[in-house]
Design an enzyme around this catalytic site. Structure first.
Site, PDB file in Angstrom:
ATOM      1  N   TYR A 243       0.827  -1.341  -0.130  1.00  8.09           N
ATOM      2  CA  TYR A 243      -0.318  -0.006  -0.106  1.00  8.09           C
ATOM      3  C   TYR A 243       0.697   1.525  -0.132  1.00  8.09           C
ATOM      4  O   TYR A 243      -0.161   2.801  -0.180  1.00  8.09           O
ATOM      5  CB  TYR A 243      -1.083   0.108   0.804  1.00  8.09           C
ATOM      6  CG  TYR A 243      -1.822  -1.523   1.066  1.00  8.09           C
ATOM      7  CD1 TYR A 243      -2.765  -1.236   0.066  1.00  8.09           C
ATOM      8  CD2 TYR A 243      -1.984  -2.402   2.289  1.00  8.09           C
ATOM      9  CE1 TYR A 243      -3.543  -2.293   0.181  1.00  8.09           C
ATOM     10  CE2 TYR A 243      -2.919  -3.214   1.738  1.00  8.09           C
ATOM     11  CZ  TYR A 243      -3.184  -2.943   0.998  1.00  8.09           C
ATOM     12  OH  TYR A 243      -4.328  -4.308   0.892  1.00  8.09           O
TER      13      TYR A 243
ATOM     14  N   SER B 129      -3.657  -0.245  -4.310  1.00  8.42           N
ATOM     15  CA  SER B 129      -2.968  -1.654  -5.381  1.00  8.42           C
ATOM     16  C   SER B 129      -4.036  -1.628  -6.308  1.00  8.42           C
ATOM     17  O   SER B 129      -5.038  -1.395  -6.517  1.00  8.42           O
ATOM     18  CB  SER B 129      -2.592  -2.477  -3.889  1.00  8.42           C
ATOM     19  OG  SER B 129      -4.495  -2.908  -3.890  1.00  8.42           O
TER      20      SER B 129
ATOM     21  N   HIS C 207     -15.085  -5.684  -2.674  1.00  6.47           N
ATOM     22  CA  HIS C 207     -14.800  -6.897  -3.062  1.00  6.47           C
ATOM     23  C   HIS C 207     -16.625  -7.927  -2.235  1.00  6.47           C
ATOM     24  O   HIS C 207     -16.711  -9.000  -1.910  1.00  6.47           O
ATOM     25  CB  HIS C 207     -13.359  -8.272  -2.415  1.00  6.47           C
ATOM     26  CG  HIS C 207     -12.711  -7.670  -2.766  1.00  6.47           C
ATOM     27  ND1 HIS C 207     -12.285  -7.009  -4.011  1.00  6.47           N
ATOM     28  CD2 HIS C 207     -11.583  -6.604  -1.786  1.00  6.47           C
ATOM     29  CE1 HIS C 207     -11.156  -6.307  -3.338  1.00  6.47           C
ATOM     30  NE2 HIS C 207     -11.030  -6.299  -2.760  1.00  6.47           N
TER      31      HIS C 207
ATOM     32  N   ARG D 270      -9.524 -10.834  -5.161  1.00  5.27           N
ATOM     33  CA  ARG D 270      -9.777  -9.449  -5.113  1.00  5.27           C
ATOM     34  C   ARG D 270      -9.998  -8.308  -6.072  1.00  5.27           C
ATOM     35  O   ARG D 270     -10.367  -7.638  -6.594  1.00  5.27           O
ATOM     36  CB  ARG D 270      -8.507  -8.463  -4.613  1.00  5.27           C
ATOM     37  CG  ARG D 270      -8.028  -8.725  -2.910  1.00  5.27           C
ATOM     38  CD  ARG D 270      -7.012  -7.621  -2.768  1.00  5.27           C
ATOM     39  NE  ARG D 270      -6.143  -9.091  -1.603  1.00  5.27           N
ATOM     40  CZ  ARG D 270      -6.410  -8.141  -0.602  1.00  5.27           C
ATOM     41  NH1 ARG D 270      -7.587  -7.347  -0.268  1.00  5.27           N
ATOM     42  NH2 ARG D 270      -5.903  -9.170   0.536  1.00  5.27           N
TER      43      ARG D 270
ATOM     44  N   HIS E  39      -7.981   2.655  -5.770  1.00  2.03           N
ATOM     45  CA  HIS E  39      -7.345   1.361  -4.773  1.00  2.03           C
ATOM     46  C   HIS E  39      -5.757   1.732  -4.956  1.00  2.03           C
ATOM     47  O   HIS E  39      -4.949   2.554  -6.293  1.00  2.03           O
ATOM     48  CB  HIS E  39      -7.258  -0.029  -5.423  1.00  2.03           C
ATOM     49  CG  HIS E  39      -9.137  -0.383  -5.194  1.00  2.03           C
ATOM     50  ND1 HIS E  39      -9.843  -0.365  -4.673  1.00  2.03           N
ATOM     51  CD2 HIS E  39     -10.277  -0.278  -6.764  1.00  2.03           C
ATOM     52  CE1 HIS E  39     -11.274  -1.113  -4.022  1.00  2.03           C
ATOM     53  NE2 HIS E  39     -10.950  -0.300  -5.700  1.00  2.03           N
TER      54      HIS E  39
ATOM     55  N   ASP F  97     -25.038  -0.394  -3.741  1.00  2.27           N
ATOM     56  CA  ASP F  97     -26.872   0.201  -3.526  1.00  2.27           C
ATOM     57  C   ASP F  97     -26.466   1.554  -3.386  1.00  2.27           C
ATOM     58  O   ASP F  97     -27.492   2.424  -4.608  1.00  2.27           O
ATOM     59  CB  ASP F  97     -27.562  -0.145  -2.524  1.00  2.27           C
ATOM     60  CG  ASP F  97     -27.615  -1.880  -3.526  1.00  2.27           C
ATOM     61  OD1 ASP F  97     -27.687  -2.228  -4.791  1.00  2.27           O
ATOM     62  OD2 ASP F  97     -28.200  -2.814  -2.783  1.00  2.27           O
TER      63      ASP F  97
ATOM     64  N   ASN G 213     -12.434   5.305  -1.782  1.00  2.00           N
ATOM     65  CA  ASN G 213     -11.385   3.452  -1.623  1.00  2.00           C
ATOM     66  C   ASN G 213     -12.578   2.638  -0.209  1.00  2.00           C
ATOM     67  O   ASN G 213     -11.965   2.607   0.833  1.00  2.00           O
ATOM     68  CB  ASN G 213     -10.135   4.030  -1.188  1.00  2.00           C
ATOM     69  CG  ASN G 213      -9.496   2.501  -1.081  1.00  2.00           C
ATOM     70  OD1 ASN G 213      -9.937   1.632  -1.556  1.00  2.00           O
ATOM     71  ND2 ASN G 213      -8.418   2.508  -1.010  1.00  2.00           N
TER      72      ASN G 213
HETATM   73  C1  DQA Z   1      -7.566  -1.745  -1.641  1.00  5.58           C
HETATM   74  C2  DQA Z   1      -7.509  -3.032  -1.955  1.00  5.58           C
HETATM   75  C3  DQA Z   1      -8.496  -3.619  -1.181  1.00  5.58           C
HETATM   76  O1  DQA Z   1      -8.396  -5.510  -1.700  1.00  5.58           O
HETATM   77  C4  DQA Z   1      -8.014  -3.707   0.009  1.00  5.58           C
HETATM   78  O2  DQA Z   1      -8.805  -4.712   0.873  1.00  5.58           O
HETATM   79  C5  DQA Z   1      -7.715  -3.203   0.709  1.00  5.58           C
HETATM   80  C6  DQA Z   1      -7.614  -1.447   0.085  1.00  5.58           C
HETATM   81  C7  DQA Z   1      -6.508  -0.836  -1.935  1.00  5.58           C
HETATM   82  O3  DQA Z   1      -5.734   0.475  -1.965  1.00  5.58           O
HETATM   83  O4  DQA Z   1      -5.503  -1.473  -3.103  1.00  5.58           O
HETATM   84  O5  DQA Z   1      -7.769  -2.206   1.921  1.00  5.58           O
HETATM   85  O6  DQA Z   1      -8.340  -1.440  -1.550  1.00  5.58           O
END
Ligand code: DQA
Length: 157
Positions: free
Chosen positions: A33, A112, A90, A121, A110, A97, A84
């Site tokens: 991250y 990542s 997921h 993911r 995101h 909604d 985010n």
């Molecule tokens: C995330 C990616 C998600 O899969 C993960 O659960 C996160 C961070 C990201 O910012 O890369 O908590 O949203």
């Protein structure tokens, strides 16, 4: 005669909403991250929003219902949403909604690249109701998301 929809479009802040565990940014798996803390990202969002003549209301919650309440609030109080959704991306039909009902532009971010990670993911409930999705750009993804939101909002100024 005041018109809530137009007034919001002219003056309201954009909502930058961060989901669960993002309060631990900087400490949490920095190899995935990045080194930036949530406070760093918050500052980046305020700075970027100002560059586009916007203001940002930056929030984080670990609770699904609190995130949903914030999205509902955005229907009348914010011009658009950068979200985010973190782990709720997921899992949460309810958050999707709420975003589908928001009636403001939505950009999903995101840090990542979720498509290069575990298979669970790869799917985000939020993506189907987002105007744009940015992933894998680290903290810079918030800059890109706000730039795109500003572009989407240009027509409503
Ligand atoms: C995330 C990616 C998600 O899969 C993960 O659960 C996160 C961070 C990201 O910012 O890369 O908590 O949203």
């Amino acid at each position: 005669m005041p018109n809530p929809a137009t007034d919001r479009a002219l003056a309201g802040p954009v909502l930058v909403l961060n989901g669960p565990n993002l309060n631990l940014l900087g400490l949490r798996e920095p190899e995935i991250y990045g080194p930036d803390t949530l406070a760093d990202i918050e500052e980046l969002c305020h700075h970027t929003a100002a560059e586009y003549g916007l203001t940002a209301d930056v929030r984080q919650s670990n609770h699904e219902g609190v995130l949903i309440d914030a999205v509902q609030e955005a229907r009348t109080a914010h011009r658009g949403i950068v979200i985010n959704p973190a782990g709720y991306s997921h899992t949460s039909v309810a958050l999707r909604d709420a975003l589908a009902a928001a009636e403001v532009p939505v950009v999903e971010v995101h840090l990542s690249n979720i498509h290069r990670r575990e298979e669970f993911r790869h799917f985000s409930y939020v993506s189907g109701v987002a105007d744009a999705v940015i992933c894998g750009a680290g903290a810079h993804g918030y800059v890109l998301a706000l730039a795109h939101l500003a572009r989407l909002l240009e027509g409503s100024r």
